[in-house]
Design a protein around this motif. Structure first.
Motif, PDB file in Angstrom:
ATOM      1  N   GLY A  89       8.060 -11.727   0.800  1.00  0.00           N
ATOM      2  CA  GLY A  89       6.813 -10.986   0.905  1.00  0.00           C
ATOM      3  C   GLY A  89       7.076  -9.525   0.614  1.00  0.00           C
ATOM      4  O   GLY A  89       8.230  -9.084   0.598  1.00  0.00           O
ATOM      5  N   PRO A  90       6.040  -8.743   0.369  1.00  0.00           N
ATOM      6  CA  PRO A  90       6.232  -7.320   0.087  1.00  0.00           C
ATOM      7  C   PRO A  90       6.720  -6.571   1.324  1.00  0.00           C
ATOM      8  O   PRO A  90       6.723  -7.108   2.439  1.00  0.00           O
ATOM      9  CB  PRO A  90       4.829  -6.855  -0.328  1.00  0.00           C
ATOM     10  CG  PRO A  90       3.892  -7.831   0.315  1.00  0.00           C
ATOM     11  CD  PRO A  90       4.619  -9.136   0.347  1.00  0.00           C
ATOM     12  N   SER A  93       5.387  -6.794   5.256  1.00  0.00           N
ATOM     13  CA  SER A  93       4.643  -8.041   5.447  1.00  0.00           C
ATOM     14  C   SER A  93       5.041  -8.777   6.724  1.00  0.00           C
ATOM     15  O   SER A  93       4.390  -9.754   7.097  1.00  0.00           O
ATOM     16  CB  SER A  93       4.834  -8.966   4.242  1.00  0.00           C
ATOM     17  OG  SER A  93       6.195  -9.295   4.068  1.00  0.00           O
ATOM     18  N   HIS A 245      13.400  -9.842  -0.088  1.00  0.00           N
ATOM     19  CA  HIS A 245      12.299  -9.403  -0.954  1.00  0.00           C
ATOM     20  C   HIS A 245      12.569  -9.834  -2.393  1.00  0.00           C
ATOM     21  O   HIS A 245      11.734  -9.650  -3.268  1.00  0.00           O
ATOM     22  CB  HIS A 245      12.162  -7.873  -0.904  1.00  0.00           C
ATOM     23  CG  HIS A 245      13.287  -7.159  -1.569  1.00  0.00           C
ATOM     24  ND1 HIS A 245      14.504  -6.931  -0.939  1.00  0.00           N
ATOM     25  CD2 HIS A 245      13.416  -6.635  -2.809  1.00  0.00           C
ATOM     26  CE1 HIS A 245      15.317  -6.288  -1.772  1.00  0.00           C
ATOM     27  NE2 HIS A 245      14.688  -6.113  -2.909  1.00  0.00           N
ATOM     28  N   VAL A 259       5.751 -17.632   1.932  1.00  0.00           N
ATOM     29  CA  VAL A 259       5.258 -16.372   1.371  1.00  0.00           C
ATOM     30  C   VAL A 259       4.371 -15.693   2.407  1.00  0.00           C
ATOM     31  O   VAL A 259       3.388 -16.279   2.874  1.00  0.00           O
ATOM     32  CB  VAL A 259       4.468 -16.600   0.068  1.00  0.00           C
ATOM     33  CG1 VAL A 259       4.025 -15.253  -0.509  1.00  0.00           C
ATOM     34  CG2 VAL A 259       5.324 -17.351  -0.950  1.00  0.00           C
ATOM     35  N   ASN A 261       2.041 -12.229   3.627  1.00  0.00           N
ATOM     36  CA  ASN A 261       1.244 -11.097   3.173  1.00  0.00           C
ATOM     37  C   ASN A 261       0.503 -10.534   4.371  1.00  0.00           C
ATOM     38  O   ASN A 261      -0.235 -11.263   5.050  1.00  0.00           O
ATOM     39  CB  ASN A 261       0.243 -11.536   2.096  1.00  0.00           C
ATOM     40  CG  ASN A 261      -0.598 -10.389   1.582  1.00  0.00           C
ATOM     41  OD1 ASN A 261      -0.144  -9.240   1.548  1.00  0.00           O
ATOM     42  ND2 ASN A 261      -1.817 -10.688   1.177  1.00  0.00           N
ATOM     43  N   ASP A 262       0.722  -9.255   4.678  1.00  0.00           N
ATOM     44  CA  ASP A 262       0.061  -8.597   5.811  1.00  0.00           C
ATOM     45  C   ASP A 262       0.252  -9.374   7.103  1.00  0.00           C
ATOM     46  O   ASP A 262      -0.680  -9.533   7.905  1.00  0.00           O
ATOM     47  CB  ASP A 262      -1.434  -8.417   5.534  1.00  0.00           C
ATOM     48  CG  ASP A 262      -1.697  -7.354   4.472  1.00  0.00           C
ATOM     49  OD1 ASP A 262      -0.834  -6.466   4.303  1.00  0.00           O
ATOM     50  OD2 ASP A 262      -2.746  -7.414   3.813  1.00  0.00           O
ATOM     51  N   GLU A 266       0.780 -16.960   3.501  1.00  0.00           N
ATOM     52  CA  GLU A 266      -0.101 -17.246   2.366  1.00  0.00           C
ATOM     53  C   GLU A 266       0.093 -18.674   1.858  1.00  0.00           C
ATOM     54  O   GLU A 266      -0.865 -19.364   1.525  1.00  0.00           O
ATOM     55  CB  GLU A 266       0.170 -16.265   1.228  1.00  0.00           C
ATOM     56  CG  GLU A 266      -0.376 -14.877   1.441  1.00  0.00           C
ATOM     57  CD  GLU A 266      -1.836 -14.751   1.022  1.00  0.00           C
ATOM     58  OE1 GLU A 266      -2.292 -15.575   0.222  1.00  0.00           O
ATOM     59  OE2 GLU A 266      -2.504 -13.817   1.499  1.00  0.00           O
ATOM     60  N   PHE A 282      -2.936 -13.973  -4.368  1.00  0.00           N
ATOM     61  CA  PHE A 282      -1.784 -13.170  -3.973  1.00  0.00           C
ATOM     62  C   PHE A 282      -0.483 -13.836  -4.391  1.00  0.00           C
ATOM     63  O   PHE A 282       0.403 -13.203  -4.974  1.00  0.00           O
ATOM     64  CB  PHE A 282      -1.786 -12.927  -2.462  1.00  0.00           C
ATOM     65  CG  PHE A 282      -0.552 -12.210  -1.989  1.00  0.00           C
ATOM     66  CD1 PHE A 282      -0.471 -10.828  -2.060  1.00  0.00           C
ATOM     67  CD2 PHE A 282       0.541 -12.914  -1.508  1.00  0.00           C
ATOM     68  CE1 PHE A 282       0.685 -10.163  -1.662  1.00  0.00           C
ATOM     69  CE2 PHE A 282       1.701 -12.264  -1.098  1.00  0.00           C
ATOM     70  CZ  PHE A 282       1.762 -10.879  -1.172  1.00  0.00           C
ATOM     71  N   VAL A 283      -0.324 -15.124  -4.085  1.00  0.00           N
ATOM     72  CA  VAL A 283       0.910 -15.833  -4.439  1.00  0.00           C
ATOM     73  C   VAL A 283       1.087 -15.863  -5.947  1.00  0.00           C
ATOM     74  O   VAL A 283       2.198 -15.680  -6.464  1.00  0.00           O
ATOM     75  CB  VAL A 283       0.907 -17.260  -3.855  1.00  0.00           C
ATOM     76  CG1 VAL A 283       2.139 -18.039  -4.324  1.00  0.00           C
ATOM     77  CG2 VAL A 283       0.861 -17.210  -2.330  1.00  0.00           C
ATOM     78  N   PHE A 286       2.319 -12.436  -6.872  1.00  0.00           N
ATOM     79  CA  PHE A 286       3.559 -12.003  -6.225  1.00  0.00           C
ATOM     80  C   PHE A 286       4.770 -12.775  -6.724  1.00  0.00           C
ATOM     81  O   PHE A 286       5.848 -12.211  -6.913  1.00  0.00           O
ATOM     82  CB  PHE A 286       3.442 -12.145  -4.701  1.00  0.00           C
ATOM     83  CG  PHE A 286       4.636 -11.616  -3.966  1.00  0.00           C
ATOM     84  CD1 PHE A 286       4.837 -10.246  -3.824  1.00  0.00           C
ATOM     85  CD2 PHE A 286       5.581 -12.477  -3.424  1.00  0.00           C
ATOM     86  CE1 PHE A 286       5.951  -9.757  -3.170  1.00  0.00           C
ATOM     87  CE2 PHE A 286       6.691 -11.993  -2.756  1.00  0.00           C
ATOM     88  CZ  PHE A 286       6.872 -10.624  -2.629  1.00  0.00           C
TER      89      PHE A 286
END
Length: 410
Positions: A89-90, A93, A245, A259, A261-262, A266, A282-283, A286
């Motif tokens: 994840g970013p 996350s 990452h 995965v 996200n926030d 996801e 998103f996936v 990403f």
């Protein structure tokens, strides 16, 4: 980027947890017995079991301060015995926060952690059957290689002769035979990684946790260590949970990937599922590269919706037809966009455009094409030049459909 990910899709990699925090002062009286059982539990050839080794249940982590931060929000997943699972994840996350809650270095605000059927949420790190390999490795510079690897068994009171045998087994496993008496500062970066891995695995923990352990390595060494991690995991049948990452590492080494996200999950799936069947926008964006564009939908006589790309309407998938929308978001991977110079060579799904740039990428070229719908990428072996008129075309099966945010149902 997609070429690199595609090339390594069948390699393997994951995360570890270091036993620096293991202490011999157990509080409930059963940890010495657990550690003894761990030493007797032999490494087994690596096939994934249906038995669940680790469960995260509705984990929530809230940091209160000047501003309340909800770092993790209701995360649940299972890791099976003998499985290699990565969390990606970013930045921000919640990846490392989840790992630290599992290791016992962070207390969940809500939720629970279950290891081998036993809830360990309130147990301290040294009273959990996990070891963690950190990004900075946390090796002891004043210890030799053997002393670093044997630190955990020594803390557990393992007799010297038995401990020496365990250390030799680990040195052989990580291909460092004869390095036992060397100082840590005499080793290369990759050799230090191997020492840290051996130290994590010597007690044969139920789950080995990894927090970005390969982040500081150069590309080639990271690739080599990723393959070695996967080989060791396969050979020993150990259970790995790996936070990174780096998509290339996760996709090449893992049985499954989570995965984030926030602070939310996801999608969970195999590398192939995430890459070729991303369930959310998103996936899709990403994990690898994805060409995205919107298209108006039309209602056919049979009541089904379709989108117009090129000459013919393309029927929407059945699950999308249930929710009628005036627009749909469409994604196509660059390697699924074929490039042609002659209109007669294209399929019915095509976009016309002009080449705006090219970039060499190994055995393929990444071509940037400007169309009426925007800028798109194609990975191709075809030759072309800037300014040429070309056609990007693909099969309907290679198209991914998503709902457009803010567009109401019809």
């Amino acid at each position: 980027m997609t070429s690199e990910l595609d090339n390594v899709k069948n390699q393997r990699q994951n995360l570890l947890v270091d036993d620096e925090h293991s202490q011999p002062h157990d509080q409930d009286g059963d940890s010495d017995q657990n550690r003894s059982e761990n030493r007797e539990r032999s490494f087994t050839s690596g096939t994934t079991s249906n038995a669940v080794a680790l469960q995260a249940r509705d984990l929530v982590k809230v940091y209160d301060g000047g501003e309340t931060v909800r770092a993790v929000e209701g995360v649940s997943f299972d890791v099976n015995e003998g499985e290699f699972v990565s969390i990606i994840g970013p930045s921000g996350s919640g990846k490392s926060t989840i790992l630290r809650m599992i290791a016992g270095f962070e207390e969940p605000t809500e939720g629970s952690v279950v290891l081998d059927g036993i809830e360990i949420t309130d147990r301290p790190p040294f009273d959990r059957d996990t070891n963690m390999m950190f990004q900075d490795l946390a090796l002891f510079p004043n210890y030799t290689v053997s002393e670093n690897i044997g630190y955990g068994p020594r803390q557990d009171g393992v007799p010297k002769k038995e401990r020496a045998s365990m250390v030799e087994e680990m040195l052989s496993m990580v291909h460092l035979e004869g390095y036992g008496d060397r100082a840590i500062d005499e080793l290369s970066g990759g050799e230090q990684q191997r020492v840290a891995l051996a130290r994590c695995m010597i007690n044969n923990p139920k789950v080995v946790l990894f927090d970005e352990p390969l982040a500081s390595l150069d590309r080639q060494l990271r690739r080599d260590m990723t393959a070695e991690l996967r080989d060791i995991q396969d050979q020993t049948g150990s259970t790995f949970l790996y936070v990174t990452h780096n998509q290339q590492v996760a996709l090449s080494a893992s049985d499954r990937v989570i995965v984030l996200n926030d602070g939310r999950v996801e999608q969970v799936g195999t590398p192939d599922e995430l890459y070729n069947d991303p369930q959310t926008e998103f996936v899709a964006n990403f994990v690898g590269d994805m060409n995205m564009f919107t298209s108006a939908t039309t209602l056919a006589g049979d009541g089904n919706q379709s989108v117009a790309i090129g000459a013919d309407p393309i029927p929407l998938p059945p699950d999308m037809v249930e929710t009628r929308r005036s627009e749909m978001l469409i994604g196509v991977r660059p390697y699924d966009f074929n490039l042609a110079h002659d209109h007669g060579e294209v399929s019915k799904c095509y976009l016309e455009g002009v080449v705006s740039g090219t970039m060499f990428n190994g055995d393929r070229t990444v071509v940037s094409v400007t169309t009426d719908l925007g800028e798109f990428l194609s990975e191709t072996t075809a030759t072309t030049e800037q300014g040429a008129t070309v056609f990007l075309h693909c099969s309907p099966d290679d198209m991914h459909f998503y709902q457009v945010d803010g567009v109401d149902d019809e």
